[in-house]
Design a protein around this motif. Structure first.
Motif, short mmCIF file in Angstrom:
data_model
loop_
_atom_site.label_atom_id
_atom_site.label_comp_id
_atom_site.label_asym_id
_atom_site.label_seq_id
_atom_site.Cartn_x
_atom_site.Cartn_y
_atom_site.Cartn_z
N SER A 146 -5.85 3.28 -2.08
CA SER A 146 -5.60 2.75 -0.53
C SER A 146 -4.52 4.04 0.04
CB SER A 146 -4.81 1.63 -0.73
OG SER A 146 -3.64 1.56 -1.44
N PRO A 147 -4.25 3.90 1.29
CA PRO A 147 -3.50 4.77 1.94
C PRO A 147 -2.01 4.53 1.53
CG PRO A 147 -5.10 3.85 3.62
CD PRO A 147 -5.42 3.35 2.44
N ARG A 148 -1.54 3.38 1.15
CA ARG A 148 -0.40 2.77 0.64
C ARG A 148 -0.19 3.55 -0.72
NH1 ARG A 148 2.89 -2.68 0.84
NH2 ARG A 148 4.93 -1.88 0.16
N SER A 149 -1.09 3.54 -1.54
CA SER A 149 -1.14 4.09 -2.93
C SER A 149 -0.76 5.47 -2.83
CB SER A 149 -2.31 3.71 -3.83
OG SER A 149 -2.09 3.89 -5.05
N ILE A 150 -1.71 6.06 -2.04
CA ILE A 150 -1.88 7.43 -1.97
C ILE A 150 -0.33 8.06 -1.47
CG2 ILE A 150 -2.65 9.37 -0.64
CD1 ILE A 150 -4.48 8.44 -2.59
N GLU A 151 0.28 7.29 -0.47
CA GLU A 151 1.65 7.63 -0.12
C GLU A 151 2.39 7.49 -1.20
OE1 GLU A 151 4.84 9.08 1.96
OE2 GLU A 151 2.66 9.33 2.38
N ASN A 152 2.46 6.39 -1.93
CA ASN A 152 3.47 6.33 -3.08
C ASN A 152 3.17 7.41 -4.04
OD1 ASN A 152 4.66 4.21 -1.76
ND2 ASN A 152 3.25 2.49 -2.88
N ILE A 153 2.09 7.86 -4.30
CA ILE A 153 1.77 8.96 -5.44
C ILE A 153 2.33 10.13 -4.98
CG2 ILE A 153 -0.08 10.36 -6.31
CD1 ILE A 153 -1.98 7.79 -6.29
N ARG A 154 2.19 10.41 -3.50
CA ARG A 154 2.77 11.60 -2.99
C ARG A 154 4.32 11.43 -3.13
NH1 ARG A 154 -1.16 11.72 1.68
NH2 ARG A 154 -2.43 13.36 0.90
N ARG A 155 5.07 10.44 -2.89
CA ARG A 155 6.53 10.14 -2.96
C ARG A 155 6.90 10.35 -4.37
NH1 ARG A 155 7.79 4.56 -0.25
NH2 ARG A 155 9.99 5.17 -1.06
N SER A 156 6.09 9.76 -5.37
CA SER A 156 6.60 9.87 -6.75
C SER A 156 6.50 11.37 -7.39
CB SER A 156 5.68 8.73 -7.53
OG SER A 156 6.11 8.82 -9.06
N TYR A 157 5.43 12.08 -6.88
CA TYR A 157 5.04 13.45 -7.25
C TYR A 157 6.21 14.45 -6.80
CZ TYR A 157 2.45 17.72 -7.97
OH TYR A 157 2.06 19.15 -8.55
N PRO A 181 -7.80 -2.20 -9.59
CA PRO A 181 -8.99 -1.70 -9.38
C PRO A 181 -8.74 0.01 -8.53
CG PRO A 181 -8.98 -3.71 -8.35
CD PRO A 181 -7.84 -3.25 -8.88
N LYS A 182 -9.80 0.71 -8.70
CA LYS A 182 -10.09 2.08 -8.05
C LYS A 182 -9.46 1.91 -6.56
CE LYS A 182 -13.04 5.89 -7.06
NZ LYS A 182 -14.06 6.74 -7.35
N ALA A 183 -10.10 0.92 -5.81
CA ALA A 183 -9.84 0.84 -4.38
C ALA A 183 -8.57 0.77 -4.09
CB ALA A 183 -10.86 -0.32 -3.78
N VAL A 184 -7.71 0.07 -4.96
CA VAL A 184 -6.24 -0.12 -4.68
C VAL A 184 -5.38 1.12 -4.91
CG1 VAL A 184 -4.27 -1.40 -5.43
CG2 VAL A 184 -6.39 -2.38 -5.41
N HIS A 185 -5.89 1.97 -6.08
CA HIS A 185 -5.18 3.28 -6.15
C HIS A 185 -5.68 4.17 -5.17
CE1 HIS A 185 -3.80 2.25 -10.09
NE2 HIS A 185 -4.79 1.56 -10.53
N ARG A 216 -10.06 15.15 -15.44
CA ARG A 216 -11.23 14.85 -14.52
C ARG A 216 -10.65 14.04 -13.01
NH1 ARG A 216 -16.06 11.85 -16.80
NH2 ARG A 216 -15.58 13.29 -18.35
N TYR A 217 -9.72 13.26 -13.16
CA TYR A 217 -9.34 12.29 -12.31
C TYR A 217 -7.75 12.57 -11.95
CZ TYR A 217 -13.62 10.05 -12.98
OH TYR A 217 -14.91 9.67 -13.18
N ALA A 218 -7.34 13.87 -12.06
CA ALA A 218 -5.97 14.23 -12.20
C ALA A 218 -5.68 14.45 -10.67
CB ALA A 218 -5.83 15.36 -12.95
N GLU A 219 -6.53 14.70 -9.70
CA GLU A 219 -6.33 15.00 -8.26
C GLU A 219 -5.94 13.69 -7.79
OE1 GLU A 219 -5.55 18.12 -7.49
OE2 GLU A 219 -5.98 18.78 -9.58
N LEU A 220 -5.62 13.82 -6.37
CA LEU A 220 -5.21 12.53 -5.53
C LEU A 220 -6.35 12.06 -4.91
CD1 LEU A 220 -2.66 11.31 -4.55
CD2 LEU A 220 -2.52 12.74 -2.67
N ASP A 221 -7.42 12.67 -4.66
CA ASP A 221 -8.36 12.26 -4.00
C ASP A 221 -9.30 11.63 -4.84
OD1 ASP A 221 -9.49 14.45 -5.72
OD2 ASP A 221 -10.71 15.37 -4.00
N GLU A 222 -9.19 11.30 -5.87
CA GLU A 222 -10.10 10.40 -6.50
C GLU A 222 -9.33 9.69 -7.86
OE1 GLU A 222 -14.73 10.07 -8.21
OE2 GLU A 222 -13.86 12.08 -7.92
N ALA A 223 -9.54 8.39 -8.07
CA ALA A 223 -9.12 7.72 -9.12
C ALA A 223 -10.16 7.34 -10.12
CB ALA A 223 -8.44 6.21 -8.59
N PRO A 224 -9.89 7.04 -11.39
CA PRO A 224 -10.97 6.73 -12.17
C PRO A 224 -11.53 5.77 -11.81
CG PRO A 224 -8.98 7.33 -13.34
CD PRO A 224 -8.65 7.31 -11.95
#
Length: 163
Positions: free
Chosen positions: A131-142, A125-129, A69-77
């Motif tokens: 955040s723009p920096r976290s989203i960019e890091n997830i993209r880089r890791s992916y 927290p969800k807000a940290v996951h 349910r929370y696998a996509e980039l747009d929403e963390a648990p």
């Protein structure tokens, strides 16, 4: 007494060369992920590892349906679904001294990256996951995961057989 010739290693086979190649590709992947952790934690690898360990502990209890349910980039648990981890459990999981772990958790809290939930422990927290920096890091890791799988395939590893 056994024949000394029987103790010689088997000749290298094609499969074992693939194993070595897989280990090399894995090492490269690990180093790229470590560099990402260092970058995301302000130059401190251990701080990045503590952050990653908290993140993993917060979500490891979730079943596959919730994770999907929370696998996509747009929403963390949401935070309510995160299971806090105590500093003691965190130090044990990382095999670090308690006091060292406590100091690193305090630094994450000071940076606004972690939140202590009383005696229950700490979460990222969800807000940290989200955040723009976290989203960019997830993209880089992916992207690096894709590079890793492609590297395994290029090395001759049958990735699909590993399912």
């Amino acid at each position: 007494m056994k024949n000394a010739l029987a103790l010689k290693p088997e000749p290298t086979t094609k499969a074992s060369r693939h194993e070595r190649a897989a280990v090399r590709v894995t090492g490269q992947f690990f180093l790229r992920q470590a560099a990402l952790l260092i970058d995301s934690a302000g130059g401190d690898l251990l701080l990045g590892l503590v952050y990653a360990a908290i993140t993993a502990a917060n979500t490891e209890h979730m079943d596959e349906e919730v994770k999907a349910r929370y696998a996509e980039l747009d929403e963390a648990p949401p935070d309510e679904l995160r299971r806090p981890i105590s500093v003691l459990a965190l130090s044990a999981s990382l095999q670090l001294p308690y006091e060292t772990t406590r100091r690193y958790v305090a630094r994450l809290e000071e940076m606004g990256l972690a939140r202590r939930l009383g005696r229950a422990g700490v979460i990222i927290p969800k807000a940290v996951h989200e955040s723009p920096r976290s989203i960019e890091n997830i993209r880089r890791s992916y992207a690096d995961v894709h590079r890793f799988v492609a590297g395994l395939r290029k090395a001759g590893v049958d990735v699909d057989a590993m399912r």
